[in-house]
Design an enzyme around this catalytic site. Structure first.
Site, short mmCIF file in Angstrom:
data_model
loop_
_atom_site.label_atom_id
_atom_site.label_comp_id
_atom_site.label_asym_id
_atom_site.label_seq_id
_atom_site.Cartn_x
_atom_site.Cartn_y
_atom_site.Cartn_z
N GLU A 1 61.29 5.29 66.05
CA GLU A 1 61.28 5.92 67.37
C GLU A 1 62.45 6.89 67.53
O GLU A 1 62.32 7.94 68.14
CB GLU A 1 61.35 4.85 68.47
CG GLU A 1 60.14 3.96 68.55
CD GLU A 1 58.91 4.71 69.04
OE1 GLU A 1 58.45 5.63 68.31
OE2 GLU A 1 58.39 4.37 70.11
N THR B 1 57.95 13.42 73.51
CA THR B 1 58.81 12.48 74.25
C THR B 1 60.18 13.09 74.48
O THR B 1 60.75 12.95 75.57
CB THR B 1 58.91 11.15 73.48
OG1 THR B 1 57.60 10.57 73.43
CG2 THR B 1 59.85 10.16 74.15
N1 HSE Z 1 60.17 4.84 77.41
C1 HSE Z 1 59.84 5.99 76.63
C2 HSE Z 1 59.87 7.20 77.51
C3 HSE Z 1 58.47 5.80 76.05
O1 HSE Z 1 59.26 7.17 78.58
O2 HSE Z 1 60.52 8.19 77.16
C4 HSE Z 1 57.98 6.93 75.21
O3 HSE Z 1 56.69 6.62 74.76
#
Ligand code: HSE
Length: 298
Positions: free
Chosen positions: A127, A180
């Site tokens: 991630e 993201t």
């Molecule tokens: N919590 C993360 C965001 C998840 O909202 O940036 C990304 O899939």
């Protein structure tokens, strides 16, 4: 020796739980084959369905696998084949599915040196490569199933949350890519005490509602005071889709992960299907290509 895996899609945040809450979908995801081989190291030998790097250090599955293997003394290596069905930048955990799949597969082939919860720390490294931030709210439900809560990042403390049987998710993906990292760049680094009070009240309410199978409480708690107002402007038709979901019986609706997918939770498959139909009509009228899933939470 090899293992073939289904790597599930996930919905992170669930409105009020930015970076801490997530859930696992049961019928949307990628496939992956992880193979134990004599030659040491990790090699990504095949990727179908997406234009992603084969170089181990540039691939989220490769990076997660390397992070795990650094902690183990093994005299073998691994090959990984990835068959992507989840589109990158869709908001349903594409990078998490690959990261979680890699570490899960290797763990199985090595006789489970780690618990599923312990694998989260390694999948998070994938991630980090994908978005610049090692969030766990997609990889945790991908590895543990169901609903998960990241109670703390330091030290990492992941809790699996019980949820009612009849809970379904409808997820619509307007066919644009939203990275993201871009969706995080619009966020503010501070929140007001008033917003924080509302947000942690809703997180507590949502978790309580899941445990007690109180669908109304789940619905009342699916509200995001902090992130949704800033991100929703990046998503075509967001307000109308959300309103349509609520008018068609959704308990609540919001941005799936960092978007652009939009989710709705509902009690029972019939309602979830009805919401899918109504959401489809909205995007058809807007002439906007979309994909839609109805899924049980698994
Ligand atoms: N919590 C993360 C965001 C998840 O909202 O940036 C990304 O899939």
């Amino acid at each position: 020796m090899e293992i073939k895996l289904f790597c599930p899609a996930t919905i992170a945040n669930l409105s009020c739980g930015f970076d801490v809450l997530g859930l696992c979908l049961d019928n949307a995801g990628d496939e992956m084959i992880v193979r134990k081989v004599a030659q040491k190291g990790v090699r990504i030998t095949k990727i179908e369905g997406a234009d992603l790097p084969l170089e181990t250090e540039k691939n989220v599955a490769g990076v997660a696998a390397l992070a795990m293997l650094e902690t183990l003394d093994v005299d073998c290596g691994f090959e990984i084949e990835i068959y992507k069905h989840i589109k990158a930048g869709s908001g349903i955990g594409s990078s998490a599915a690959s990261s979680a799949g890699a570490v899960f597969g290797i763990n199985e082939l090595l006789g489970q040196p780690y618990s599923r919860k312990e694998l989260v720390q390694f999948a998070m490294q994938g991630e980090k490569l994908a978005s610049g931030n090692a969030h766990a709210d997609n990889v945790a439900p991908a590895l543990l199933g169901g609903f998960t809560l990241v109670r703390s990042y330091s030290p990492l403390d992941i809790i699996r949350i019980d949820s009612p049987e009849e809970l379904f998710a409808t997820v619509v993906h307007p066919q644009i890519e939203l990275k993201t990292s871009d969706a995080r760049s619009v966020l503010k680094q501070t929140v007001s005490l008033k917003s924080a009070i509302m947000q942690w009240g809703n997180v507590g309410g949502l978790v309580a509602g899941l445990y007690t199978k109180d669908y109304d409480l789940i619905g009342r708690s699916l509200h995001d005071e902090i992130v949704e107002p800033l991100r929703s402007v990046l998503i075509p038709g967001f307000d109308l889709i959300k309103q349509t979901a609520l008018e068609n019986g959704a308990l609540g609706s919001g941005i799936s992960g960092s978007g652009p997918s939009i989710f709705a939770l509902s009690k029972g498959k019939n309602t979830a299907d009805q919401i899918a139909k109504a959401m489809s009509e909205v995007y058809e009228k807007m002439n906007l290509p979309y994909e839609i899933h109805v899924s049980k939470i698994n």
